[in-house]
Design an enzyme around this catalytic site. Structure first.
Site, short mmCIF file in Angstrom:
data_model
loop_
_atom_site.label_atom_id
_atom_site.label_comp_id
_atom_site.label_asym_id
_atom_site.label_seq_id
_atom_site.Cartn_x
_atom_site.Cartn_y
_atom_site.Cartn_z
CB SER A 1 38.49 36.66 42.15
OG SER A 1 39.40 37.04 43.14
CG HIS B 1 35.71 38.67 45.91
ND1 HIS B 1 36.20 39.63 45.08
CD2 HIS B 1 36.43 37.54 45.64
CE1 HIS B 1 37.20 39.12 44.36
NE2 HIS B 1 37.34 37.86 44.68
CG ASP C 1 35.20 42.78 46.01
OD1 ASP C 1 35.97 42.43 46.93
OD2 ASP C 1 35.10 42.18 44.94
#
Lengths: 811, 811
Positions: free
Chosen positions: A377, A527, A496
């Site tokens: 991320s 994620h 995601d």
């Protein structure tokens, strides 16, 4: 259960003998043993740590069955040969498989085939060289709990028994991978303050950035080690409540008409300006010893794994975080420079101090100068950003679910489109969330006014009113200036919806033009981190990769790791290698009034305005809205969407890459938005996009070291009828591009070409492809509930599907 | 957020000075300091580990705000007094509270009141003695993340900085609790085989039981340490799939008519027979050194906490588990003896060997002879069982959610009644689950036939046909033979429907007759551990308790810990102390046709037989059945239950202890069952019975040691309309007792008196009490769907409610 492996290095017998000697499985005595049975017994006894008594080890060997009648100790004392059957019966038990439950002693090969465990040997009986080769392969085979057997052995103290001796190489490479031969109970924790080439809080002094270093004790004796570096803005704490309070209310915002203009890219292009930097601080003295230490709460398990294997790990958080200077900028080069400054220090090219005040310099004298970045991320985003600068010392980045362009994270084709699960979040909210200087009361008092100004700039610059690409976003586009030298290992979840697939797809496309090696892993998660899954040896792959990139070991990592590795959506625990993603697909173009598509509601007009009570119901629970939108027979949204569904497929169809749709459409107003979702219709036990724990705390990354849960994306217990697998959104005033505002006349037809989120999706034979056309997306867009209706000329509209050629593209 | 504390020991100033000197916060120099400000600055600087440079520590002190204008360093250099305001402003920051978010610098006391953080000082300005006293109290106050500040400091290396010196007591007691002064990186892991006074697999040799020991390295230098012992049958692995396959299908079973009899308890009573034991093995040699070591995956975080504090931890699994002899018996004295044999060895009263074959004896020479048991569920059950034997060396047991009578775990009043969430489980299933010898292929081959015989005995003995108490169950009743010497700390969840409340209630009632100290903690969870909650200092309570019981420290644990501590169900994070549970209640008796109760469906007859499709629907999803049964206006079960509801309460009403109901009822058949649930009606944000993670990995139980998540039972986000808080079930042929089968004539009235699961439940003003009478309980009983109807004479039926007297029972 499938134990797939992609990081095994085929190795010659001579090299096997050398490597087994390096890890002490072969000794000068056993190397000479001609009798395969005697040799095999010695290997089995060595499996059970030698500091335990022989009686104990004999007992443990005796607990294993070699044949349906004989235990392994009896077998090696009574047999005159080592059969393949006995070897793998015992081997499977060493790998943690249970007799009677996971396999039968009469036929271990059946289970091995099912679990994808390859046997090293084809002959029915093993000669002494084959015993050695098969043993080596077994040590490098993954157990039922997802680790290689040698890693499991290390966790049981196998290497630890040699810690007292000089007889253990450090680092130690086995089958191309760094071994857990470093004492994690003696790790050294240092804090330094790196002086970055930044003054983003404009206080006239360069920004000092805190870096936290964990390094093996061996560095104190002269060992130079490579570095795994994670730049995490979350790491020093987050302002959750304050960020929540800043979150925008998408139910109050409107889609606003934009004044048509003729902007060109040059009008909005920005060049990052970092001139007028204050001079660096004077180094008044130097020290080899850090003054400050630290204890961490969150650490990345993959980083911890490398700590046991002789890598240092460095965490830093960047400008605006607790104990550092500056303010958060949500993705500008200031944050990139925060990361590269640390790398430059690790590479010997920048100054760090032992504390914030005394100007005592400290070098990374223990570093071998080679850095690899990790993280997911925002963390992965910063890895990509750093790599794009070509900073010296950064040899590779393992990017999990990274952003490549902030515009694509918070916007789409001129629309405000949220990251999945974070409706109303924007650059300002993320800035506030990560501005952890706020948690240090005295420090915050000093910076508060500067920060509140900066926050205003973020809110204004992001411009939720137009949703257009502008200078603010251009300053946050990581794909704009490419000067990359690092090899890249990209990892992303095909489900995601937070950092969507366009990020990794566009990054990969950009990198294709560069002179680096890149690899891609696409999994079925949202994620997620991928380092603790049973069905794929991701950790081993990263080990092979970093051992190659940071320790310069010639382990053929570039050749052995697949270019593209994709987890299948329809069959659990199934991973396939490909040469490319999207590049080899055949594009099939279909008109939307093609006879193969059924228009379920026989409409070509839909209204975006919902009755107030229904609108409120959907706001309260968007799952209800999804159900109404995607269920074929659901009626509540029939007048609010166009639902096109294909005939049942007569063979599997895999969408490989980026689908495009062109809609010829009108809005009843002088503004509007279009959304399209592609849906996989067909009852199936689809995979959970959130990993399930298979075995808690079963992954042991070192001896009395970090434990991790073994996980997997398992099939859902109940069948579901459909799944959206990609979507697209567009502001109708951005049909040209995302920065120029086009005119839109009510009732007039225009063509809108929208790329979908790239995907890799297999629709099974008998399933149907759905194309759902609508406007407001309750999960992603502003929810204005404006009174606008849309008309689509389906005959003049088309979809372009990139399809994987059948059976000819696997690597 | 509430930071409750029950384990703080009020301490005199002189003792405080001594204790602060012991932990090196006061030195010979600071002890003499007369100036409170200078003393305060020294304490603050010492807070930030001294191996860090002074510059670093000054920086850290400077990060704290003492007043709205001055940071703590400025304050202690510029002020001529220490104000209470400054002290607690800084104190709250040290405790992890954030300025502006958690409190304001103008008034820290407001937040302290809200969070239940007591100030030590009432004066506005602190003199030097008050600085010392307040500092001591602060170190013993819990942080925002649930640990005492001194424990947090230990995790940051506070004690570790003295590890190299001789200047640290071991063990070190501070405020009555053992401190984290032991080096967890040097723990020693030994395996021994204890020879139990058992031969339950009848192989002519006493059963050897594996014990795993973790002890501080200091024991090698002569330190004798106490032991925290967990007996866990799950610890060596479980046979999940095999146990699933054995699980009984409650949809195929029937409630069967029992032949009436006149059994007395003497007819079914069994005395455990352990005669005809083989002679002990000869000890051929002795050793002080273990031959075998181990690495664990699962460990109990509370045990790990004590490892850092100088306690050894021992895990053992008992007969029938991997690497031990014997077979599982699901709760007989064989399993109790498995635990007490280990305790006897730890106390010097029994033999252990270094391995299974060589008969080399090894003593627990490092033990101080004092053992405390810990663990939840089966583990807690075995703690209770061991304590009931009066075995020497066992000083206390901390029993979390333990069984006290296996009959009450799998049966109720002559009925098969499952533990919540485990429909169809029984003694045989649990036996199979924990028989981990099956996982060791060669060992299993030897014992397989014996085990299959034993499994048959379990299946036959448990007798699912009658559900009656019999010799099988009498052999598994832990409350039958009481010879207890250990003090007991009992912990149970008021929402535990797996091991229900009768277990802890009946145990506590039994123990009231014994000459021991017992304490009770009732929390709002299901079947949970309690060692990582924010709202209660359970870990500190256990520390105080074990430091008293196992180290013989006179810390007033018996006096300071509340006799009964109950978490409130209606107000989050609220814990109240009481003298007793149930014993002080006023019993209110209400007739079931009392005017205060409304019969919602105006029926007194109900049928148990459901339409087939509805029955199937409820089997597939018992939540739908619960909803239909408990929702006041739901109609699907209106003819299948009697729903009585009280008027809205005009004041809070707390049910304290065991409710009883007497129903005058008939069955239309010669067999039948009755179920009754008590329901709390009223919209409320009830607490989650499963703990939520507040902060991941934020609890640090030592320096670079085990991390744990901080948890809490939080209010549900949505209001719910009702909650069942207790229930009762009875086979109508067991109205006399649970072993004698009574006759039951169709249509004839009998009185059935049923005790409910004991509870402690506050119904808020305005809520209504519901009494729901039904037969088959989809969640717990056999689901036979037999065609039987029941008639209740409500006028001749009554309920006896033990109610907590208002405001006069708090301790």
């Amino acid at each position: 259960m499938k134990i797939n492996q992609f990081a095994y290095v085929p190795t010659s017998h001579d090299k096997i003998v050398q490597e087994l000697a390096d890890i002490h499985f072969l000794t000068s005595r056993t190397k000479k043993m001609a009798d395969p049975v005697m040799l095999y017994r010695q290997l089995l006894l060595k499996f059970f740590i030698e500091k335990q008594s022989l009686a104990t080890r004999v007992q443990k060997v005796s607990n294993l069955m070699a044949t349906p009648k004989l235990n392994a100790y009896e077998y090696t004392t009574n047999s005159d040969s080592v059969t393949k059957l006995a070897f793998y019966n015992v081997g499977l038990q060493l790998l943690g498989f249970e007799v009677g439950l996971d396999f039968e002693l009469t036929d271990p090969f059946k289970a091995m085939k099912e679990y994808r465990i390859p046997a090293a040997i084809v002959d029915d009986t093993l000669n002494r060289n084959q015993v050695i080769d098969a043993w080596y392969k077994l040590l490098n085979t993954r157990t039922k709990f997802g680790q290689t057997l040698i890693d499991y052995l290390a966790s049981q103290g196998y290497y630890h028994q040699f810690f007292g001796t000089d007889d253990l190489k450090r680092p130690l490479i086995f089958n191309g991978k760094s071994q857990a031969v470093f004492d994690t109970s003696k790790l050294i924790h240092d804090v330094v303050y790196v002086e970055a080439p930044l003054d983003n809080d404009h206080d006239g002094k360069r920004d000092l950035l805190k870096a936290e270093i964990i390094r093996p004790a061996d560095t104190e004796n002269g060992l130079k080690v490579p570095i795994v570096f994670t730049e995490s803005p979350y790491d020093q704490g987050t302002n959750d409540k304050q960020a929540d309070a800043l979150t925008h209310d998408v139910n109050q915002e409107k889609i606003t008409r934009k004044q048509p203009n003729n902007l060109t890219y040059d009008d909005i292009k920005v060049d990052y300006d970092n001139s007028n930097l204050p001079a660096p601080r004077q180094v008044k003295a130097t020290s080899k010893v850090a003054e400050e230490s630290f204890v961490k709460t969150w650490t990345y398990a993959l980083n911890d794994y490398f700590l046991a294997r002789g890598f240092a790990v460095v965490y830093s958080s960047g400008v605006g975080t607790k104990d550092s200077d500056g303010v958060r900028t949500t993705g500008t080069p200031d944050e990139t420079l925060s990361a590269t400054a640390i790398i430059e220090w690790l590479h010997g090219d920048r100054t760090a101090f032992t504390n914030r005040n005394d100007q005592v310099g400290i070098k990374a004298w223990w570093s071998n100068g080679s850095v690899g970045m990790t993280g997911r991320s925002y963390l992965g985003t910063l890895s990509t950003a750093a790599a794009m600068t070509g900073v010296d010392g950064l040899k590779t980045a393992v990017v999990e679910a990274g952003i490549s362009n902030y515009y694509d994270y918070y916007r789409e084709n001129g629309l405000v489109v949220a990251p999945g699960g974070f409706q109303g979040e924007d650059a300002d909210v993320l800035g506030e969330l990560t501005f952890s200087r706020e948690q240090s009361a005295a420090d915050y008092l000093k910076i508060k006014d500067t920060w509140l100004d900066q926050l205003k700039k973020l809110t204004n610059g992001q411009d939720r009113t137009t949703g257009s690409y502008n200078s603010f976003w251009d300053n946050r586009n990581l794909l704009k200036n490419v000067n990359i030298k690092a090899d890249m290992l990209l990892v992303h979840g095909l489900n995601d919806w937070n950092v969507k697939l366009s990020h990794v797809y566009n990054l990969r496309q950009t990198l294709k033009n560069e002179n680096i090696t890149q690899k891609l892993v696409l999994h079925q998660g949202q994620h997620e981190y991928l380092n603790n899954f049973r069905s794929v040896d991701f950790t081993d792959m990263v080990n092979l990769w970093l051992t190659n990139k940071l320790l310069d070991v010639d382990n053929q990592a570039n050749k052995i790791l697949p270019d593209v590795l994709v987890q299948d959506n329809a069959e659990p625990e199934t991973w396939t290698t490909y040469k490319d993603w999207g590049g080899d697909a055949n594009v099939e173009t279909i008109s939307l009034d093609n006879g193969r598509l059924t228009n379920l509601n026989e409409n070509h007009v839909f209204s975006d305005k919902l009755p107030d009570d229904l609108f409120k119901e959907y706001i309260a629970n968007t799952k209800k809205w999804q159900k109404a939108l995607f269920t074929k027979t659901h009626s509540k949204l029939n007048k609010h969407a166009i639902k096109l569904v294909s005939e049942p497929l007569d063979h599997d169809m895999t969408v490989d890459g980026q689908v495009k749709i062109t809609l010829r459409a009108t809005s009843s107003a002088d503004l509007g938005l279009l959304s399209v979702a592609l849906v996989d219709y067909g009852n199936a036990h689809r995979l959970t996009a959130v990993p399930q724990v298979l075995s808690a705390q079963k992954i042991l990354t070192g001896y009395h070291w970090r434990k991790d849960d073994l996980k997997e994306f398992l099939p859902e217990k109940k069948e579901t009828a459909y799944k959206k697998f990609t979507d697209a959104h567009m502001n109708m005033q951005n049909r040209t591009n995302n920065y120029k505002s086009d005119d839109l006349k009510p009732g007039q037809y225009y063509d809108f070409t929208m790329p979908f989120q790239p995907t890799f999706w297999r629709l099974l034979k008998g399933h149907q492809l759905g194309i759902i056309i609508y406007a407001t997306d309750m999960d992603y867009t502003i929810r204005s509930n404006q009174d606008i209706s849309y008309t689509i000329d389906l005959g003049a509209s088309k979809i372009e599907l990139p399809l994987l050629p059948t059976d000819d593209n696997q690597q």
